[in-house]
Write an enzyme that holds these catalytic residues in place. Structure first.
Site, short mmCIF file in Angstrom:
data_model
loop_
_atom_site.label_atom_id
_atom_site.label_comp_id
_atom_site.label_asym_id
_atom_site.label_seq_id
_atom_site.Cartn_x
_atom_site.Cartn_y
_atom_site.Cartn_z
N ASN A 51 6.13 0.12 -13.48
CA ASN A 51 6.38 -1.14 -12.50
C ASN A 51 7.71 -1.41 -12.55
OD1 ASN A 51 3.60 -1.32 -12.21
ND2 ASN A 51 3.27 -3.01 -14.30
N ARG A 111 -3.24 2.99 2.57
CA ARG A 111 -3.13 4.54 0.62
C ARG A 111 -3.85 5.36 0.96
NH1 ARG A 111 1.63 2.22 -1.43
NH2 ARG A 111 1.73 0.14 -1.96
N ARG A 121 4.38 1.94 0.94
CA ARG A 121 5.57 2.23 -0.52
C ARG A 121 5.29 3.19 -1.47
NH1 ARG A 121 8.89 -2.87 -1.22
NH2 ARG A 121 10.19 -2.00 1.04
N HIS A 135 -1.77 -4.09 7.37
CA HIS A 135 -2.39 -4.10 5.34
C HIS A 135 -3.57 -4.62 5.64
CE1 HIS A 135 -2.41 -5.44 1.32
NE2 HIS A 135 -1.69 -4.01 0.96
N TYR A 171 -9.05 0.30 -9.34
CA TYR A 171 -8.53 -1.47 -8.90
C TYR A 171 -10.01 -2.01 -8.95
CZ TYR A 171 -4.16 0.08 -7.80
OH TYR A 171 -2.69 0.29 -7.88
N ARG A 229 -3.09 -12.68 -10.34
CA ARG A 229 -2.69 -11.47 -11.70
C ARG A 229 -0.53 -11.52 -11.36
NH1 ARG A 229 -3.41 -6.32 -8.44
NH2 ARG A 229 -0.50 -6.17 -8.75
N HIS A 273 -7.39 -6.80 -8.37
CA HIS A 273 -6.78 -6.94 -6.94
C HIS A 273 -7.74 -6.84 -5.51
CE1 HIS A 273 -5.63 -3.85 -3.62
NE2 HIS A 273 -4.35 -3.97 -3.96
#
Length: 680
Positions: A46, A373, A403, A433, A466, A562, A590
């Protein structure tokens, strides 16, 4: 409202507080031992991404000569860079303390992580053989001198700085690259019941004489360094290149981005450190952080389990969705009723099965899907390719700029393009997204729509760790709106109207504001008024101000956030009706879920959007209403389970001290109790 420093929490500092919660999991003795090591790896990973993206952004603001106070929540960019560095130094120090504690506990479990000074005679032969067979052939060693320019150091690797001093006192410095392709942890065979592990760094230290035997030296030492670079992508303007080609080159060029962080072993000689800093042109604008003996601790995410399942979380078996079978036609089932798949508690196989069925069904004519992703090995992508081979008209909007996942997306995009799939690579100025799919199937000479809308990526790997909602539906009203979003990808100068879904960038703010206004009106008229939100992050000042307005009107607001939270809850006259918790546990929370009282007739949405400026204004996002009464009750139950967590929930408050919520009520651990909820 007067915008002073007490109204918002700085985004970057709030993120560091989130990562501190990850570190708390590593320090929690109730977490299985090897999982604690993996949380250390997550903390480090992270932090790497934070410096590549957020620290780099603040640094750019600083270098542009801007104060940045309006963008940074009331703090100047230069001051923020200094504060970040100090916080990270403290967190790194704490993480090393945790690592030392875990090391002792590993030894109690007969697991020994040894270094080069602890290799015994029996282990010597294995270590040397491993070095010559596995490491030496692929080793990259850079000799540092004035005659050869220093190549760009990669931030996915760490480096051992080797200093050789001869009898005349002359120094020679070299760098050994510890590539990300090397297994960081090497298990040493043992004849007894003990387990021995050595880090590849220490194998290299043990074999320094083998690497540098052509040099004459009296003393040799090795200390680790690590560099982090700006992770922003820069595109060239060559009109003859395709977008994929430009992006591929930009991903490669990322390794030569400006340095933003330099971490070093604090025991390194000062003159060697200064030599390196000067050679790399690193100055006080970068974050220079003293660390321990080992860097790239993200590798702890793959610490070997050694078959010790007792030191890991119990694996859960994904449960079936009641009424939805992998053995029957999903089209036939969802034609009758909506179903909610909640991974990882439910299996992701439902999504893959749906796409596989669509690929084979002769009645299916078109498949349209958004991808953000993809997994390295993607059954989603292969199902879409299969559908194209069977003559289906397949349209894929794939976000190549997701990213740090650009490479996998680019590879699959090229494969799908080769198979004749119609590809969209986002929308100019916007990232795509949203997570959705719509399928058209010919039935009785009419085209009927089926599809799914999700909070998460269609990714088999992340679906195991997730938490995400996916609504599987044949609701014509919702899917007509979803089809309009795909039309927007083709003709994005036309702004569509949507009757059911909420979309960014055109409608999210205004529609959410109208839902909040309804609660404000109810509160003022003495009717039930509440808002319950679950999301990853909230940093949009406009959304925060609206929630402050609702709080002042008496609307009761519960939030489960979160990560980043720039809202300050519990402040009299501003936010006293807002409570916020954060849950960090085995799975990564998530899901995005919005619940509005609507005068005790709840309006409920699942969404791809957090309440951040980028999600509201700069991305294509979709929030989907839930109309099925069973699913509405289910989502309210799930929210209540999370809200009542008193084991892994931290209270978010003005002091940002990450205090665990503890009370005398029966223990509720949201993720474990959610599994029980579905089990029962």
């Amino acid at each position: 409202m007067t915008k002073d420093k007490n109204i918002y929490i700085n985004r970057e500092l709030s993120w560091l507080k989130f990562n501190e919660r990850v570190l708390q999991e590593a320090s929690d003795k109730d977490v299985p031992l090897i999982e604690r090591l993996r949380f250390l790896g997550i903390f480090s990973n992270n932090l790497d991404e934070f410096f590549k993206v957020r620290y780099a952004t603040v640094k750019r603001i600083y270098e542009a000569g801007k104060g940045g106070k309006s963008e940074l929540g009331g703090i100047r960019a230069g001051d923020l860079l200094e504060e970040i560095t100090q916080i990270v130094i403290e967190q790194q120090s704490y993480s090393l303390k945790i690592l030392d504690e875990i090391d002792v506990e590993l030894q109690n479990e007969k697991i020994y992580v040894i270094n080069e000074t602890q290799i015994n005679a029996d282990q010597h032969e294995f270590i040397k053989n491993y070095f010559y067979q596995e490491l030496s052939p692929a080793l990259v060693v850079l000799m540092l001198n004035d005659e050869v320019a220093l190549p760009e150091l990669m931030d996915i690797s760490a480096y051992l700085t080797v200093k050789m001093t001869n009898l005349e006192g002359k120094d020679q410095v070299a760098l050994i690259e510890i590539s990300s392709t090397m297994d960081r942890f090497v298990v040493i065979p043992s004849d007894d019941d003990k387990n021995y592990i050595i880090m590849v760094d220490d194998i290299l230290r043990y074999c320094l004489d083998d690497i540098f035997n052509i040099f004459k030296y009296d003393r040799i030492s090795a200390h680790m360094i690590k560099i982090t670079r700006d992770g922003e992508l820069d595109f060239d303007s060559d009109l003859s290149k395709s977008f994929i080609d430009k992006l591929s080159e930009s991903v490669k060029d990322r390794q030569s981005g400006a340095p933003v962080r330099f971490v070093y072993d604090m025991s390194i000689d000062k003159d060697t450190l200064n030599f390196l800093l000067e050679l790399m042109s690193i100055d006080e604008k970068e974050s220079i952080i003293p660390g321990g003996r080992y860097h790239n601790r993200r590798d702890y995410m793959s610490f070997p389990s050694l078959g010790r399942t007792d030191l890991l979380y119990d694996k859960i078996k994904p449960l079936p969705v009641k009424g939805l079978s992998l053995e029957d036609s999903i089209f036939k089932t969802i034609a009758e009723k909506d179903y909610m798949v909640y991974t990882p508690y439910h299996t992701f196989s439902y999504i893959v099965k749906f796409l596989r069925e669509a690929a084979l069904d002769p009645k299916v004519k078109t498949i349209k899907i958004t991808i953000y992703r993809l997994a390295q090995i993607s059954h989603v992508a292969s199902s879409l390719i299969n559908a194209a081979k069977n003559g289906k008209k397949v349209t894929v909007s794939i976000e190549l700029r997701a990213r740090f996942d650009e490479e996998a997306n680019i590879n699959y995009a090229e494969q799908m393009q080769d198979e004749g799939i119609k590809m969209f690579f986002g929308v100019t100025g916007l990232k795509v997204h949203c997570k959705m799919c719509v399928i058209e199937r010919e039935e009785n000479e009419k085209l009927m729509r089926y599809g799914f809308i999700s909070t998460g990526n269609f990714n088999e790997s992340t679906a195991k760790i997730y938490t995400d909602f996916t609504l599987m539906t044949a609701d014509a009203k919702i899917l007509k709106d979803v089809s309009k979003v795909f039309n927007f990808f083709e003709v994005n100068y036309v702004v569509n109207r949507y009757k059911h879904i909420i979309t960014s960038p055109h409608y999210t703010k205004s529609k959410i504001f109208s839902l909040i206004d309804k609660e404000i009106e109810s509160a003022k008229n003495g009717y039930p008024a509440y808002i319950k939100l679950k999301m990853n992050s909230i940093s949009s000042y406009k959304m925060i101000d609206k929630l402050y307005e609702a709080s002042r009107a008496g609307v009761k607001i519960q939030m489960i956030v979160r990560g980043i939270c720039c809202l300050v809850p519990g402040v009299k006259g501003m936010s006293e009706n807002i409570e916020i918790i954060s849950i960090i546990d085995k799975f990564l929370e998530h899901t995005r879920l919005y619940i509005f009282s609507n005068n005790d007739d709840p309006k409920i949405y699942i969404s791809s959007a957090d309440w951040m400026t980028r999600n509201i204004d700069n991305r294509v996002e979709v929030s989907c209403p839930i109309y099925d009464e069973d699913i509405k009750r289910e989502l309210q139950d799930l929210y209540a389970i999370c809200w009542n967590d008193n084991v892994k929930a931290r209270i978010i408050n003005e002091t940002q001290d990450n205090t665990y919520r503890r009370n005398d009520k029966p223990k509720v651990r949201a993720q474990f109790d959610t599994y029980k909820y579905y089990l029962n």
